[in-house]
Motif scaffolding. Structure first.
Motif, PDB file in Angstrom:
ATOM      1  N   PHE A  65      41.678 -51.935  18.154  1.00  0.00           N
ATOM      2  CA  PHE A  65      42.455 -51.584  19.331  1.00  0.00           C
ATOM      3  C   PHE A  65      43.173 -50.257  19.117  1.00  0.00           C
ATOM      4  O   PHE A  65      43.206 -49.727  18.015  1.00  0.00           O
ATOM      5  CB  PHE A  65      43.466 -52.684  19.681  1.00  0.00           C
ATOM      6  N   GLY A  66      43.713 -49.713  20.176  1.00  0.00           N
ATOM      7  CA  GLY A  66      44.405 -48.437  20.120  1.00  0.00           C
ATOM      8  C   GLY A  66      43.401 -47.296  20.172  1.00  0.00           C
ATOM      9  O   GLY A  66      42.197 -47.506  20.255  1.00  0.00           O
ATOM     10  N   PHE A  67      43.922 -46.088  20.155  1.00  0.00           N
ATOM     11  CA  PHE A  67      43.034 -44.945  20.131  1.00  0.00           C
ATOM     12  C   PHE A  67      43.739 -43.794  19.432  1.00  0.00           C
ATOM     13  O   PHE A  67      44.942 -43.817  19.218  1.00  0.00           O
ATOM     14  CB  PHE A  67      42.605 -44.558  21.548  1.00  0.00           C
ATOM     15  N   THR A  68      42.977 -42.774  19.043  1.00  0.00           N
ATOM     16  CA  THR A  68      43.535 -41.607  18.381  1.00  0.00           C
ATOM     17  C   THR A  68      43.454 -40.426  19.333  1.00  0.00           C
ATOM     18  O   THR A  68      42.367 -40.079  19.800  1.00  0.00           O
ATOM     19  CB  THR A  68      42.737 -41.291  17.104  1.00  0.00           C
ATOM     20  N   ASN A  69      44.604 -39.861  19.615  1.00  0.00           N
ATOM     21  CA  ASN A  69      44.650 -38.710  20.515  1.00  0.00           C
ATOM     22  C   ASN A  69      44.156 -37.480  19.767  1.00  0.00           C
ATOM     23  O   ASN A  69      44.763 -37.057  18.773  1.00  0.00           O
ATOM     24  CB  ASN A  69      46.089 -38.503  20.994  1.00  0.00           C
ATOM     25  N   ILE A  70      43.055 -36.884  20.230  1.00  0.00           N
ATOM     26  CA  ILE A  70      42.482 -35.743  19.509  1.00  0.00           C
ATOM     27  C   ILE A  70      43.300 -34.474  19.690  1.00  0.00           C
ATOM     28  O   ILE A  70      43.130 -33.507  18.961  1.00  0.00           O
ATOM     29  CB  ILE A  70      41.010 -35.475  19.930  1.00  0.00           C
TER      30      ILE A  70
END
Length: 150
Positions: A65-70
């Motif tokens: 879950f979640g994501f990484t902001n590029i």
């Protein structure tokens, strides 16, 4: 001393370990203690990292879950108390710029520096950095210094 308690001198004999796969007469021939069939009985077998015998591995069972902001911009934080400590140790005099912080090991040459407001600054400094927190900027200017944004 009698025949029942004779033994070789300490360190004079070595336990050679079992010699497997050396014929039926040895008692360890045939399958060479590997059992019958299956991956582990074959030559060249190596288990993959995290392999759980065919069961779905933990790495794939747990939900992601979640994501990484590029586009995230990371700053290396340097607190006011650290700057004051450097002044006290006579590492810096009246000006602190990015190159000085890199030379002192407080930041990497490819990092962005943000001055944070922990601690208090007693000396008048001209501080040059990429970003300042509001409290840090206020503290630097209250001490008679100057906060210069790169």
């Amino acid at each position: 001393m009698n025949l029942s308690n004779l033994k070789p001198a300490e360190g004079s004999t070595k336990n050679q370990g079992k010699r497997v796969g050396r014929g039926q007469g040895s008692g360890k021939g045939g399958t060479a203690t590997r059992g019958h069939k299956g991956a582990k009985s074959r030559s060249g077998y190596s288990k993959k990292l995290g392999f759980e015998g065919g069961q779905m591995p933990l790495q794939r069972r747990v939900p992601k879950f979640g994501f990484t902001n590029i586009n995230r911009v990371e700053y290396q934080g340097v607190n006011l108390d650290k700057l004051q400590e450097l002044v006290d140790n006579k590492k810096i005099k009246d000006a602190v710029d990015f190159q000085t912080l890199v030379d002192l090991g407080l930041a990497g040459k490819n990092e962005l520096v943000k001055i944070l407001g922990r601690g208090e600054l007693k000396s008048k400094l001209t501080v040059t950095a990429h970003k300042f927190t509001a409290s840090a900027k206020a503290a630097i200017e209250a001490a008679g210094g100057e906060a210069v944004t790169l």
